[in-house]
Write a protein that holds these residues in place. Structure first.
Motif, PDB file in Angstrom:
ATOM      1  N   CYS A   1       9.035  34.118  21.732  1.00 49.42           N
ATOM      2  CA  CYS A   1       8.899  33.179  20.617  1.00 49.42           C
ATOM      3  C   CYS A   1       7.433  32.961  20.266  1.00 49.42           C
ATOM      4  CB  CYS A   1       9.587  31.856  20.952  1.00 49.42           C
ATOM      5  SG  CYS A   1      11.400  31.991  20.891  1.00 49.42           S
ATOM      6  N   GLU A   2       6.573  32.956  21.248  1.00 47.35           N
ATOM      7  CA  GLU A   2       5.133  32.820  20.960  1.00 47.35           C
ATOM      8  C   GLU A   2       4.645  34.007  20.132  1.00 47.35           C
ATOM      9  OE1 GLU A   2       3.230  30.147  21.326  1.00 47.35           O
ATOM     10  OE2 GLU A   2       5.093  29.218  22.012  1.00 47.35           O
ATOM     11  N   ARG A   3       5.114  35.216  20.459  1.00 43.31           N
ATOM     12  CA  ARG A   3       4.730  36.402  19.674  1.00 43.31           C
ATOM     13  C   ARG A   3       5.246  36.292  18.244  1.00 43.31           C
ATOM     14  NH1 ARG A   3       6.326  39.037  24.352  1.00 43.31           N
ATOM     15  NH2 ARG A   3       8.220  39.807  23.383  1.00 43.31           N
ATOM     16  N   ARG A   4       6.464  35.812  18.087  1.00 48.42           N
ATOM     17  CA  ARG A   4       7.028  35.653  16.743  1.00 48.42           C
ATOM     18  C   ARG A   4       6.251  34.609  15.948  1.00 48.42           C
ATOM     19  NH1 ARG A   4      11.823  38.565  16.377  1.00 48.42           N
ATOM     20  NH2 ARG A   4      12.630  37.534  14.531  1.00 48.42           N
ATOM     21  N   ARG A   5       5.926  33.490  16.585  1.00 47.35           N
ATOM     22  CA  ARG A   5       5.150  32.454  15.902  1.00 47.35           C
ATOM     23  C   ARG A   5       3.764  32.978  15.516  1.00 47.35           C
ATOM     24  NH1 ARG A   5       7.630  29.272  20.061  1.00 47.35           N
ATOM     25  NH2 ARG A   5       9.261  27.992  19.138  1.00 47.35           N
ATOM     26  N   ALA A   6       3.149  33.732  16.415  1.00 50.60           N
ATOM     27  CA  ALA A   6       1.826  34.308  16.130  1.00 50.60           C
ATOM     28  C   ALA A   6       1.920  35.286  14.958  1.00 50.60           C
ATOM     29  CB  ALA A   6       1.266  35.005  17.369  1.00 50.60           C
TER      30      ALA A   6
END
Length: 118
Positions: free
Chosen positions: A76-81
């Motif tokens: 999810c952090e990668r998607r948000r980034a």
């Protein structure tokens, strides 16, 4: 005694392979995201359909992050980034649009910025 270093080397190789796989998976994931984003850019026939338009972008971002609304973690952090990168990238396009299509500070020599993901 020679088996212990070999086990240590095997464990190290397994760790290296695991890290390599994780990096390749992330790169593959981002290539898929970039291909999807670029296809959406290429399909936009008019500026109102452009993926960087507020209403289009917001809907896309909500769908892209739908699984991450109540979740945390590396995925999810990668998607948000990724969404933040696209948002920052779209800022240039929106400034171009306001300046050139909205006739504010019009600059006929400016070129529409390339919004394709790499």
């Amino acid at each position: 005694m020679t088996r212990i270093p070999r086990l240590g080397n095997t464990a190290a190789w397994i760790a290296v392979l695991g890290i390599s796989w994780a990096c390749a998976h992330r790169l593959g994931e981002q290539k898929v995201w970039a291909a999807d984003w670029n296809a959406r850019l290429d399909a936009a026939a008019r500026w109102r359909e452009h993926p960087c338009g507020d209403f289009v972008f917001d809907r896309w971002a909500e769908e892209f992050l739908a699984d991450c609304v109540a979740r945390t973690g590396a995925r999810c952090e990668r998607r948000r980034a990724w969404v933040m990168e696209r948002s920052n990238q779209c800022d240039d396009w929106q400034r171009y649009l306001v300046r050139n299509h909205g006739k504010q500070q019009r600059d006929d020599s400016s070129v529409e910025p390339d919004m394709h993901a790499r």
